[in-house]
Scaffold this active site. Structure first.
Site, PDB file in Angstrom:
ATOM      1  N   PHE A   1       8.099   5.632  -2.013  1.00 59.01           N
ATOM      2  CA  PHE A   1       6.688   5.278  -2.109  1.00 59.01           C
ATOM      3  C   PHE A   1       6.063   5.497  -0.739  1.00 59.01           C
ATOM      4  O   PHE A   1       6.752   5.460   0.277  1.00 59.01           O
ATOM      5  CB  PHE A   1       6.551   3.801  -2.517  1.00 59.01           C
ATOM      6  CG  PHE A   1       5.738   3.593  -3.752  1.00 59.01           C
ATOM      7  CD1 PHE A   1       6.287   3.821  -5.005  1.00 59.01           C
ATOM      8  CD2 PHE A   1       4.414   3.172  -3.672  1.00 59.01           C
ATOM      9  CE1 PHE A   1       5.539   3.631  -6.154  1.00 59.01           C
ATOM     10  CE2 PHE A   1       3.659   2.980  -4.815  1.00 59.01           C
ATOM     11  CZ  PHE A   1       4.218   3.208  -6.060  1.00 59.01           C
TER      12      PHE A   1
ATOM     13  N   LEU B   1      -6.404   4.088 -12.064  1.00 61.62           N
ATOM     14  CA  LEU B   1      -5.401   4.453 -11.071  1.00 61.62           C
ATOM     15  C   LEU B   1      -4.326   5.391 -11.614  1.00 61.62           C
ATOM     16  O   LEU B   1      -3.812   5.185 -12.708  1.00 61.62           O
ATOM     17  CB  LEU B   1      -4.716   3.183 -10.574  1.00 61.62           C
ATOM     18  CG  LEU B   1      -3.924   3.412  -9.297  1.00 61.62           C
ATOM     19  CD1 LEU B   1      -4.861   3.512  -8.114  1.00 61.62           C
ATOM     20  CD2 LEU B   1      -2.942   2.288  -9.080  1.00 61.62           C
TER      21      LEU B   1
ATOM     22  N   GLU C   1       0.918   5.902  -7.162  1.00 62.38           N
ATOM     23  CA  GLU C   1       1.571   6.646  -6.094  1.00 62.38           C
ATOM     24  C   GLU C   1       2.976   7.069  -6.526  1.00 62.38           C
ATOM     25  O   GLU C   1       3.557   7.987  -5.963  1.00 62.38           O
ATOM     26  CB  GLU C   1       1.666   5.679  -4.913  1.00 62.38           C
ATOM     27  CG  GLU C   1       1.849   6.280  -3.597  1.00 62.38           C
ATOM     28  CD  GLU C   1       1.591   5.208  -2.536  1.00 62.38           C
ATOM     29  OE1 GLU C   1       0.480   4.647  -2.491  1.00 62.38           O
ATOM     30  OE2 GLU C   1       2.515   4.926  -1.773  1.00 62.38           O
TER      31      GLU C   1
ATOM     32  N   HIS D   1      -7.523   3.599  -2.734  1.00 61.97           N
ATOM     33  CA  HIS D   1      -6.302   4.300  -3.146  1.00 61.97           C
ATOM     34  C   HIS D   1      -6.675   5.763  -3.327  1.00 61.97           C
ATOM     35  O   HIS D   1      -7.707   6.072  -3.923  1.00 61.97           O
ATOM     36  CB  HIS D   1      -5.818   3.695  -4.470  1.00 61.97           C
ATOM     37  CG  HIS D   1      -4.455   4.151  -4.872  1.00 61.97           C
ATOM     38  ND1 HIS D   1      -4.175   5.457  -5.209  1.00 61.97           N
ATOM     39  CD2 HIS D   1      -3.286   3.464  -5.007  1.00 61.97           C
ATOM     40  CE1 HIS D   1      -2.889   5.547  -5.528  1.00 61.97           C
ATOM     41  NE2 HIS D   1      -2.325   4.364  -5.407  1.00 61.97           N
TER      42      HIS D   1
ATOM     43  N   HIS E   1      -9.560  -0.185  -4.316  1.00 57.68           N
ATOM     44  CA  HIS E   1      -8.307  -0.643  -4.924  1.00 57.68           C
ATOM     45  C   HIS E   1      -7.861  -2.033  -4.526  1.00 57.68           C
ATOM     46  O   HIS E   1      -7.494  -2.833  -5.371  1.00 57.68           O
ATOM     47  CB  HIS E   1      -7.223   0.371  -4.562  1.00 57.68           C
ATOM     48  CG  HIS E   1      -5.898   0.113  -5.193  1.00 57.68           C
ATOM     49  ND1 HIS E   1      -5.736   0.064  -6.561  1.00 57.68           N
ATOM     50  CD2 HIS E   1      -4.669  -0.106  -4.659  1.00 57.68           C
ATOM     51  CE1 HIS E   1      -4.461  -0.177  -6.833  1.00 57.68           C
ATOM     52  NE2 HIS E   1      -3.803  -0.295  -5.714  1.00 57.68           N
TER      53      HIS E   1
ATOM     54  N   ARG F   1      -1.800   5.114   2.467  1.00 54.75           N
ATOM     55  CA  ARG F   1      -2.961   5.397   1.616  1.00 54.75           C
ATOM     56  C   ARG F   1      -4.230   5.687   2.396  1.00 54.75           C
ATOM     57  O   ARG F   1      -5.030   6.538   1.997  1.00 54.75           O
ATOM     58  CB  ARG F   1      -3.207   4.195   0.702  1.00 54.75           C
ATOM     59  CG  ARG F   1      -2.119   4.066  -0.303  1.00 54.75           C
ATOM     60  CD  ARG F   1      -2.272   2.832  -1.132  1.00 54.75           C
ATOM     61  NE  ARG F   1      -1.224   2.850  -2.133  1.00 54.75           N
ATOM     62  CZ  ARG F   1      -0.985   1.860  -2.972  1.00 54.75           C
ATOM     63  NH1 ARG F   1      -1.716   0.760  -2.921  1.00 54.75           N
ATOM     64  NH2 ARG F   1      -0.026   1.968  -3.855  1.00 54.75           N
TER      65      ARG F   1
ATOM     66  N   GLN G   1      -8.934  -1.468   0.762  1.00 50.83           N
ATOM     67  CA  GLN G   1      -8.217  -0.200   0.625  1.00 50.83           C
ATOM     68  C   GLN G   1      -8.766   0.685  -0.482  1.00 50.83           C
ATOM     69  O   GLN G   1      -8.986   0.218  -1.601  1.00 50.83           O
ATOM     70  CB  GLN G   1      -6.748  -0.500   0.304  1.00 50.83           C
ATOM     71  CG  GLN G   1      -5.913   0.743   0.093  1.00 50.83           C
ATOM     72  CD  GLN G   1      -4.443   0.390  -0.037  1.00 50.83           C
ATOM     73  OE1 GLN G   1      -3.988  -0.059  -1.082  1.00 50.83           O
ATOM     74  NE2 GLN G   1      -3.709   0.561   1.035  1.00 50.83           N
TER      75      GLN G   1
ATOM     76  N   ARG H   1      -2.601  -1.864   3.223  1.00 51.29           N
ATOM     77  CA  ARG H   1      -1.372  -2.282   2.527  1.00 51.29           C
ATOM     78  C   ARG H   1      -0.558  -1.064   2.099  1.00 51.29           C
ATOM     79  O   ARG H   1      -1.108  -0.081   1.618  1.00 51.29           O
ATOM     80  CB  ARG H   1      -1.742  -3.104   1.290  1.00 51.29           C
ATOM     81  CG  ARG H   1      -0.564  -3.387   0.400  1.00 51.29           C
ATOM     82  CD  ARG H   1      -0.895  -4.312  -0.743  1.00 51.29           C
ATOM     83  NE  ARG H   1      -1.662  -3.726  -1.818  1.00 51.29           N
ATOM     84  CZ  ARG H   1      -1.151  -2.973  -2.793  1.00 51.29           C
ATOM     85  NH1 ARG H   1       0.135  -2.672  -2.827  1.00 51.29           N
ATOM     86  NH2 ARG H   1      -1.934  -2.516  -3.746  1.00 51.29           N
TER      87      ARG H   1
END
Ligand SMILES: Cc1cc2nc3c(=O)[nH]c(=O)nc-3n(C[C@H](O)[C@H](O)[C@H](O)COP(=O)(O)OP(=O)(O)OC[C@H]3O[C@@H](n4cnc5c(N)ncnc54)[C@H](O)[C@@H]3O)c2cc1C
Length: 596
Positions: A116, A248, A251, A238, A369, A282, A236, A411
């Site tokens: 990730f 979404l 990822e 994304h 996000h 991100r 954030q 994050r």
């Protein structure tokens, strides 16, 4: 007014609320208030996975996970909290497995893990497989598992009850007020402690991955009561939301090998993050997409790029990268892998876009996000009320609504689910201990009066602007001016616009005057919360004259550790705001430049 009494009341039944409820209910009497039926909480949509350094497929250590978290958060992370999170994650993931969570498995029966963004082997700097997953439905499985455990433990649920006010008397929490959506009645909950687990507020923006319910009610109530919010400028984006819809695309698609492609067919991330490429963090990827689009390299010159997981393309890049399976054979993604490992994503694309990801690339754009900031807490979930870390007795928070702060300025993927279960558990345990030590405090006179006043005001008008119109204008300005890139000019304009909308909100008109399922009324009330959060987000973003993590100022493009290695704490004072600062906790990782 209807009266209830519980030692502890938890507001929110997502991963954080249920984990807190599960642990607190082992010791004290717990009630959970949720505006949604618990398993409809946003945690249920989490796709990619939960990060924990189990090392099931290759060498990994929780210290590596902690370092990645701190670096990914652009050094605004409180390092003591990140260490606790990454260390405890390992045991808690196994605990979830023992509760019955059906993780995917390796051939030898261990929990399967995938790479990730931003998670690395700290020695080789290459991506490490750390995200534990149950297909692309990890959050759904966590929520179902925890809900079953709470039912088993006799936690009392108040489903479709909307929290509206916190009751504080003589300097401590004594309960809260909630609105029963089915009947329109107000309920007063007398409690020794109240735990906030209400999730994020992505609905401030018009392209968002967040559910409609994520409107920031609890932080807005705290702000109005004079308690601070921390690091609100950090929200954030994304990188991969479905174009225009914001839904979404995990990822995990890139974890399985998917790549980002611009209008020239180039794999452009190599230019921005030569080592991690499509698995950089991100904030880095969202900015890269904006820069490609700004340079005219969107698809057909438009404002989106492609996320490509077609086996033919991806395998070509695997060959270029020399990626190998652990047994040394070249890594290959197949159509069957996509169906097995990313079934929901494949389904979303076919349903919402008419695009089959096995055969076609997916049009994507960054989507609002995740809230890195929120209600400040210590590592045991206790709510902090000033820059000296004083606590409000009886107030707790965990999960996305809280800022502990393990995510700092940005994050990493899979770290929210870890945050929920680790700090939900710690907060639940700390709250139960507190409840066992204190008696119930006295309720203030007319505890529901303030809530009733707000609702009556909304219902009293016979004409005015609709909440939907004001909300749309707010979401547009937040997207345009308080998005991936910010400048003084954009933010000043945003503040003016939001203040104008707040003014219009004084005359917001609710057409439905009924009692049952009056969503018109509730949406108007929620809009009031969102406008307050929009204002403080823009204010804090204007105030922070540097770029760090998810907060990118075009006019101050560099990170400035000399002046800004500190948390923002914003307080409401009358109609104005005051900003204070809190130092970042640094244990052993000195701030360095982030290179991916
Ligand atoms: C599409 C998507 C995919 C994601 N994928 C991942 C992933 O793979 N890995 C990862 O780590 N993170 C992921 N995240 C982030 C993560 O899922 C969330 O940050 C996390 O689930 C938030 O959990 P929570 O318990 O804090 O709140 P939520 O799960 O959002 O729950 C909020 C709860 O609060 C209640 N509530 C809110 N307001 C009120 C009110 N006024 N009164 C009463 N109740 C209220 C709601 O009813 C709900 O029960 C994803 C997020 C999204 C949107």
């Amino acid at each position: 007014m209807i009266y209830h009494k519980h030692d502890a009341v938890i507001v929110g039944a997502g991963g954080a609320g249920l984990m807190a409820a599960l642990y607190a209910s082992k010791e004290v009497n717990v009630g959970v208030i949720s505006k949604l039926y618990p398993t409809r909480s946003h945690t249920g949509t989490a796709q990619g996975g939960i990060g924990a350094a189990l090392g099931n497929l290759e060498e990994d250590h929780w210290e590596w996970h902690a370092f990645d978290t701190i670096k990914g958060g652009d050094y605004l992370v409180d390092q003591d909290a990140a260490e606790i999170m990454c260390r405890d994650a390992v045991g808690i993931v196994l605990e979830l497995e023992h509760m019955g969570l059906p993780f995917d498995r390796t051939p030898d029966g261990k929990i399967s893990q995938r790479p990730f963004g931003g998670h690395t082997n700290n020695v080789t700097k290459q991506p490490v497989r750390r995200a534990c997953h149950a297909a692309d439905r990890t959050g759904h499985m966590i929520l179902q598992t925890l809900y079953q455990q709470c039912i088993k433990n006799n936690v009392q649920f108040y489903d479709e009850f909307q929290f509206m006010d916190l009751l504080v008397n003589e300097g401590r929490v004594v309960g809260c007020v909630a609105y029963e959506i089915k009947t329109g009645e107000l309920h007063v909950f007398h409690a020794k402690a109240v735990f906030f687990a209400t999730g994020g507020w992505g609905r401030l923006w018009n392209v968002t991955s967040n559910a409609h319910s994520l409107t920031g009610d609890a932080p807005a109530v705290m702000l109005r009561k004079g308690y601070p919010l921390e690091d609100m400028e950090f929200f954030q984006f994304h990188p991969t939301g479905i174009y225009k819809m914001g839904i979404l695309i995990t990822e995990g698609v890139r974890g399985e090998g998917g790549v980002l492609i611009n209008g020239l067919g180039e794999r452009f991330m190599a230019r921005y993050a030569p080592t991690l490429k499509d698995l950089a963090s991100r904030d880095v990827i969202s900015r890269a997409i904006y820069l490609e689009i700004a340079a005219g390299r969107g698809i057909n010159g438009q404002d989106y790029v492609y996320l490509d997981v077609r086996p033919e393309t991806v395998n070509r890049y695997f060959d270029e990268d020399g990626k190998k399976n652990p047994d040394g054979t070249p890594r290959r993604i197949t159509a069957a892998d996509i169906e097995k490992k990313l079934p929901d994503i494949a389904d979303f694309c076919r349903t919402y876009l008419g695009v089959d990801p096995v055969k076609q690339p997916m049009p994507i754009q960054p989507t609002a996000h995740y809230a890195m900031g929120g209600i400040p807490t210590d590592v045991d979930g206790r709510v902090i009320v000033d820059v000296d870390n004083s606590v409000l007795p009886g107030a707790y928070a965990a999960g996305e609504v809280a800022c502990v702060s393990v995510h700092g300025a940005n994050r990493l993927g899979t770290n929210s689910l870890v945050d929920l279960v680790v700090f939900g558990k710690r907060g639940g345990i700390a709250m139960a201990q507190y409840c066992k030590q204190v008696d119930y405090g006295p309720l203030p006179p007319n505890p529901e009066a303030e809530t009733r006043r707000q609702l009556d005001a909304l219902l009293s008008r016979t004409s005015g602007t609709s909440a939907a119109a004001i909300r749309r204008s707010m979401q547009d300005v937040m997207m345009r001016n308080v998005g991936v890139f910010r400048t003084e000019k954009l933010l000043t304009e945003a503040l003016e616009k939001i203040r104008d909308l707040k003014h219009q909100y004084q005359n917001v008109y609710v057409a439905d005057k009924g009692k049952r399922f009056n969503t018109d009324l509730l949406e108007a009330w929620e809009l009031g919360c969102m406008l307050d959060l929009a204002e403080v987000t823009a204010l804090c973003a204007l105030n922070r004259t540097e770029s760090r993590g998810g907060h990118a100022r075009d006019d101050y493009p560099k990170r400035d550790d000399v002046n800004w290695l500190k948390h923002t704490m914003i307080f409401k004072q009358g109609d104005n705001y005051r900003i204070g600062y809190k130092p970042v906790v640094i244990t052993k990782y000195q701030p360095m430049e982030r290179v991916y």
